[in-house]
Write an enzyme that holds these catalytic residues in place. Structure first.
Site, PDB file in Angstrom:
ATOM      1  N   ARG A  39      83.993  91.341  72.120  1.00 35.17           N
ATOM      2  CA  ARG A  39      82.856  91.038  71.378  1.00 35.17           C
ATOM      3  C   ARG A  39      83.146  90.503  70.112  1.00 35.17           C
ATOM      4  O   ARG A  39      84.323  90.766  69.625  1.00 35.17           O
ATOM      5  CB  ARG A  39      81.999  92.527  70.911  1.00 35.17           C
ATOM      6  N   HIS A  46      82.636  97.777  59.509  1.00 33.18           N
ATOM      7  CA  HIS A  46      83.157  99.234  58.791  1.00 33.18           C
ATOM      8  C   HIS A  46      81.758  99.938  58.665  1.00 33.18           C
ATOM      9  O   HIS A  46      81.972 100.859  57.688  1.00 33.18           O
ATOM     10  CB  HIS A  46      83.979  99.050  57.908  1.00 33.18           C
ATOM     11  N   ASP A  48      79.367 101.277  61.432  1.00 35.16           N
ATOM     12  CA  ASP A  48      79.152 101.988  62.813  1.00 35.16           C
ATOM     13  C   ASP A  48      79.637 103.531  62.616  1.00 35.16           C
ATOM     14  O   ASP A  48      78.791 104.351  62.906  1.00 35.16           O
ATOM     15  CB  ASP A  48      79.733 101.417  64.010  1.00 35.16           C
ATOM     16  N   GLY A 144      90.373  91.823  66.115  1.00 36.65           N
ATOM     17  CA  GLY A 144      89.163  92.312  65.794  1.00 36.65           C
ATOM     18  C   GLY A 144      88.173  91.660  66.847  1.00 36.65           C
ATOM     19  O   GLY A 144      87.014  91.580  66.648  1.00 36.65           O
ATOM     20  N   SER A 146      88.080  93.187  69.898  1.00 37.48           N
ATOM     21  CA  SER A 146      87.664  94.318  70.888  1.00 37.48           C
ATOM     22  C   SER A 146      88.296  94.366  72.139  1.00 37.48           C
ATOM     23  O   SER A 146      87.606  94.623  73.043  1.00 37.48           O
ATOM     24  CB  SER A 146      86.168  94.319  70.628  1.00 37.48           C
ATOM     25  N   SER A 147      89.623  93.702  72.217  1.00 43.35           N
ATOM     26  CA  SER A 147      90.319  93.800  73.391  1.00 43.35           C
ATOM     27  C   SER A 147      90.397  95.187  73.798  1.00 43.35           C
ATOM     28  O   SER A 147      90.354  95.581  74.896  1.00 43.35           O
ATOM     29  CB  SER A 147      91.501  93.236  73.215  1.00 43.35           C
ATOM     30  N   ASP A 191      81.782  98.812  69.652  1.00 40.02           N
ATOM     31  CA  ASP A 191      82.292  97.856  70.659  1.00 40.02           C
ATOM     32  C   ASP A 191      82.027  98.438  72.018  1.00 40.02           C
ATOM     33  O   ASP A 191      81.833  97.447  72.812  1.00 40.02           O
ATOM     34  CB  ASP A 191      83.832  97.957  70.330  1.00 40.02           C
TER      35      ASP A 191
HETATM   36  P1  ADP Z   1      91.557  94.874  69.198  1.00 44.43           P
HETATM   37  O1  ADP Z   1      90.931  94.328  67.855  1.00 44.43           O
HETATM   38  O2  ADP Z   1      91.693  93.474  69.976  1.00 44.43           O
HETATM   39  O3  ADP Z   1      90.603  95.805  69.812  1.00 44.43           O
HETATM   40  P2  ADP Z   1      93.364  97.082  69.130  1.00 44.43           P
HETATM   41  O4  ADP Z   1      94.508  96.967  68.085  1.00 44.43           O
HETATM   42  O5  ADP Z   1      92.027  97.885  68.757  1.00 44.43           O
HETATM   43  O6  ADP Z   1      92.878  95.493  68.774  1.00 44.43           O
HETATM   44  O7  ADP Z   1      93.895  97.136  70.494  1.00 44.43           O
HETATM   45  C1  ADP Z   1      94.817  96.185  70.963  1.00 44.43           C
HETATM   46  C2  ADP Z   1      95.763  96.902  72.063  1.00 44.43           C
HETATM   47  O8  ADP Z   1      94.891  96.981  73.183  1.00 44.43           O
HETATM   48  C3  ADP Z   1      96.817  95.949  72.506  1.00 44.43           C
HETATM   49  O9  ADP Z   1      98.026  96.403  71.659  1.00 44.43           O
HETATM   50  C4  ADP Z   1      97.163  96.578  73.790  1.00 44.43           C
HETATM   51  O10 ADP Z   1      97.827  97.735  73.963  1.00 44.43           O
HETATM   52  C5  ADP Z   1      95.665  96.771  74.490  1.00 44.43           C
HETATM   53  N1  ADP Z   1      95.264  95.676  75.345  1.00 44.43           N
HETATM   54  C6  ADP Z   1      94.183  94.698  74.904  1.00 44.43           C
HETATM   55  N2  ADP Z   1      94.177  93.597  75.717  1.00 44.43           N
HETATM   56  C7  ADP Z   1      95.075  93.973  76.824  1.00 44.43           C
HETATM   57  C8  ADP Z   1      95.370  93.303  78.024  1.00 44.43           C
HETATM   58  N3  ADP Z   1      94.869  92.159  78.432  1.00 44.43           N
HETATM   59  N4  ADP Z   1      96.557  93.788  78.542  1.00 44.43           N
HETATM   60  C9  ADP Z   1      96.856  95.173  78.478  1.00 44.43           C
HETATM   61  N5  ADP Z   1      96.708  95.877  77.166  1.00 44.43           N
HETATM   62  C10 ADP Z   1      95.763  95.041  76.310  1.00 44.43           C
HETATM   63  P1  NG1 Z   2      88.441  96.544  66.479  1.00 43.29           P
HETATM   64  O1  NG1 Z   2      88.771  95.702  65.125  1.00 43.29           O
HETATM   65  O2  NG1 Z   2      87.767  95.367  67.303  1.00 43.29           O
HETATM   66  O3  NG1 Z   2      89.475  97.175  67.068  1.00 43.29           O
HETATM   67  C1  NG1 Z   2      87.094  98.623  65.068  1.00 43.29           C
HETATM   68  C2  NG1 Z   2      86.261  99.392  65.656  1.00 43.29           C
HETATM   69  C3  NG1 Z   2      84.753  99.504  65.427  1.00 43.29           C
HETATM   70  C4  NG1 Z   2      84.401  99.266  64.020  1.00 43.29           C
HETATM   71  C5  NG1 Z   2      85.112  97.739  63.712  1.00 43.29           C
HETATM   72  C6  NG1 Z   2      84.794  97.648  62.293  1.00 43.29           C
HETATM   73  C7  NG1 Z   2      87.003 100.942  67.598  1.00 43.29           C
HETATM   74  C8  NG1 Z   2      87.331 101.130  69.125  1.00 43.29           C
HETATM   75  N1  NG1 Z   2      86.575  99.763  67.129  1.00 43.29           N
HETATM   76  O4  NG1 Z   2      86.928  97.326  65.955  1.00 43.29           O
HETATM   77  O5  NG1 Z   2      83.978 100.870  65.843  1.00 43.29           O
HETATM   78  O6  NG1 Z   2      84.229 100.145  63.245  1.00 43.29           O
HETATM   79  O7  NG1 Z   2      86.426  98.275  63.657  1.00 43.29           O
HETATM   80  O8  NG1 Z   2      83.428  97.434  61.982  1.00 43.29           O
HETATM   81  O9  NG1 Z   2      87.568 101.933  66.728  1.00 43.29           O
HETATM   82 MG    MG Z   3      89.866  97.641  69.050  1.00 39.95          MG
END
Ligand code: ADP
Ligand code: NG1
Ligand code: MG
Length: 459
Positions: A39, A46, A48, A144, A146-147, A191
């Site tokens: 998304r 920051h 939610d 950012g 939301s993977s 997310d």
């Molecule tokens: P985001 O902002 O993308 O949500 P996070 O720091 O919250 O970032 O999470 C990223 C982590 O999610 C990666 O370091 C990995 O461990 C996991 N992840 C995301 N996409 C994949 C994928 N395609 N395959 C395996 N792990 C993934």
């Molecule tokens: P990202 O940056 O995608 O990991 C995080 C939080 C959201 C929200 C945003 C800031 C998780 C899973 N996601 O997103 O809930 O607080 O930062 O608006 O904690």
């Molecule tokens: Mg995340």
């Protein structure tokens, strides 16, 4: 309460590739597939986890799973990206052991699986089937978009379908918001909510407790472009994210205490507002009167709340913030209340002025103000993000960091006639100087609202 949609799989290069991978590993065809989008948050950053509404939309980029069931209770995970090693476990034994390092990729999957397993009663657990899964992800990671939640939510959806639990979209959104916290971050639920509740063609206003989602039709002529700053932060690898969650909580508790409320019952800034029955403007005045600008040490907070270190650790802090000794309460709370107001204004503008040019100008201005506040009051930007925001002023109506920040992506609002010039300008002035020479569409791309999670059955 809506069920997750089930569609017939259409054959594409990607589905063929993941099916072949699955066959190679498990010697059978996948029984079903799961797609959960990443998304982009348009506004409401920051807040939610403070209980306030946010305005995200689902991306085309997603986590895609090929899933097969097993007659034993084994869990086997593979990834099409070779940097993520295969993982083997059993359903009886799901543990997410976090030490101080960055979480492992499969631990995000385990979060979703554990969340679903917790809904299964003990007498039904022996009937559960095992799972073999191949994961293929296209959401840029730790940027950012939301993977992480796409992976957690895809795991939960796969498990719910495999165990015949028929959890609804709302139930899955709530469950995934809670179970992603097993990774160590105390996120707010935006997310996971948009991952399940998104509809193609519109952004959503997502509100919490109870979870509600309202379609937000974006004004005609609005184009959104995402630009990757080429910096990343894994949110569960450092205390930055939880530090902000905790600063907001402490701010709420100090205000509550000063207003004669039981501070131990207050977790979020939204809770104090509700308890005092005030509007956001009143909260901004009250915050300015109750909190000071200079940072609070842990000892200062203990004095303000007239409590002990161990009670504060238990009621207010997270394991990774107990050792911190500097908390900015006024700045963080002011960001939150003003950002909550900006979300309301953004939504109102989209409702009232669906076609006008003035709507675009208002939305862009709100996005720029949001970024300024994240940079200056919330201190979660990054110099590379700020550089893109500065460069973008020439062509966009508004640009802000999106997601948690400290690296990752920006989202810009602009009119169609400026899109190509904007992209070329960033390529020449941002990406080329950083050594990017091709594949620009992977770092700067248009985005439109896509649909939420669904299941696909093979033909
Ligand atoms: P985001 O902002 O993308 O949500 P996070 O720091 O919250 O970032 O999470 C990223 C982590 O999610 C990666 O370091 C990995 O461990 C996991 N992840 C995301 N996409 C994949 C994928 N395609 N395959 C395996 N792990 C993934
Ligand atoms: P990202 O940056 O995608 O990991 C995080 C939080 C959201 C929200 C945003 C800031 C998780 C899973 N996601 O997103 O809930 O607080 O930062 O608006 O904690
Ligand atoms: Mg995340």
């Amino acid at each position: 309460m809506m069920a997750v949609e089930i569609h017939q799989l259409s054959n594409t290069e990607r589905t063929t590739k993941i099916t072949e991978k699955f066959l190679e590993y498990s010697k059978q065809k996948p029984e079903f597939y799961v797609r959960v989008p990443g998304r982009v948050n348009l506004i409401g950053e920051h807040i939610d986890y403070c209980g306030y509404g946010v305005c995200p939309m689902a991306l085309e980029q997603d986590i895609f799973l090929a899933v097969g069931t097993r007659n034993d209770k084994k869990l086997i995970l593979h990834n099409t990206d070779e940097k993520f090693e295969s993982f083997y476990d059993t359903l009886d034994d799901i543990e997410i052991n976090l030490n101080d390092s960055t979480p492992k990729w499969f631990q995000y999957f385990l979060c979703g699986l554990k969340g679903v397993l917790e809904t299964v009663t003990e007498d039904k657990k022996h009937q559960l089937k095992g799972l073999e899964v191949v994961v293929d992800g296209t959401v840029p990671q730790s940027a950012g978009l939301s993977s992480s939640s796409a992976l957690v939510s895809a795991a939960a959806l796969a498990a719910s379908h495999c165990f015949n639990l028929s959890l609804t979209k709302d139930e899955l959104a709530d469950l995934c918001a809670k179970c992603e916290q097993y990774i160590g971050t105390q996120g707010g639920g935006m997310d996971q909510a948009i991952a399940f509740l998104a509809n193609e063609g519109s952004a959503k206003l997502i509100e919490f407790e109870p979870l509600r989602s309202t379609e937000v039709k974006l004004p005609q002529g609005a184009v959104f472009v995402i630009a990757h700053s080429l910096t990343n932060l894994n949110k569960a690898a450092t205390a930055d994210y939880n530090c902000r969650v905790v600063e907001c909580r402490l701010g709420a508790q100090v205000i509550a205490k000063k207003q004669g409320l039981d501070w131990t019952k207050i977790k979020r800034l939204g809770d104090v507002q509700k308890a005092l029955n005030l509007n956001l403007d009143d909260m901004i005045v009250l915050t300015t009167n109750c909190l000071r600008e200079t940072p609070y040490s842990k000892e200062d907070v203990i004095k303000e709340l007239n409590t002990t270190s161990s009670l504060l650790d238990m009621v207010s802090l997270t394991p990774n913030t107990r050792n911190l000794n500097s908390f900015k309460l006024l700045q963080r709370a002011l960001h939150v209340f003003n950002e909550a107001k900006r979300v309301q204004e953004f939504h109102k503008t989209c409702q009232e002025d669906f076609s006008g040019e003035s709507a675009l100008i208002t939305l862009g201005k709100l996005m720029s103000e949001s970024h300024d506040s994240l940079k200056n009051l919330y201190e979660c930007s990054h110099q590379q993000l700020d550089r893109i925001v500065d460069l973008a002023k020439r062509y966009t109506l508004g640009t802000r960091l999106t997601g948690a920040g400290w690296g990752g992506c920006t989202i810009s609002l602009l009119t169609a006639d400026n899109v190509e010039n904007f992209k070329q300008f960033l390529i020449d002035n941002y990406y080329k100087p950083l050594g990017v020479t091709d594949n620009y569409e992977s770092v700067i791309f248009n985005t439109t609202p896509k649909r939420g999670a669904c299941i696909y059955l093979p033909n």
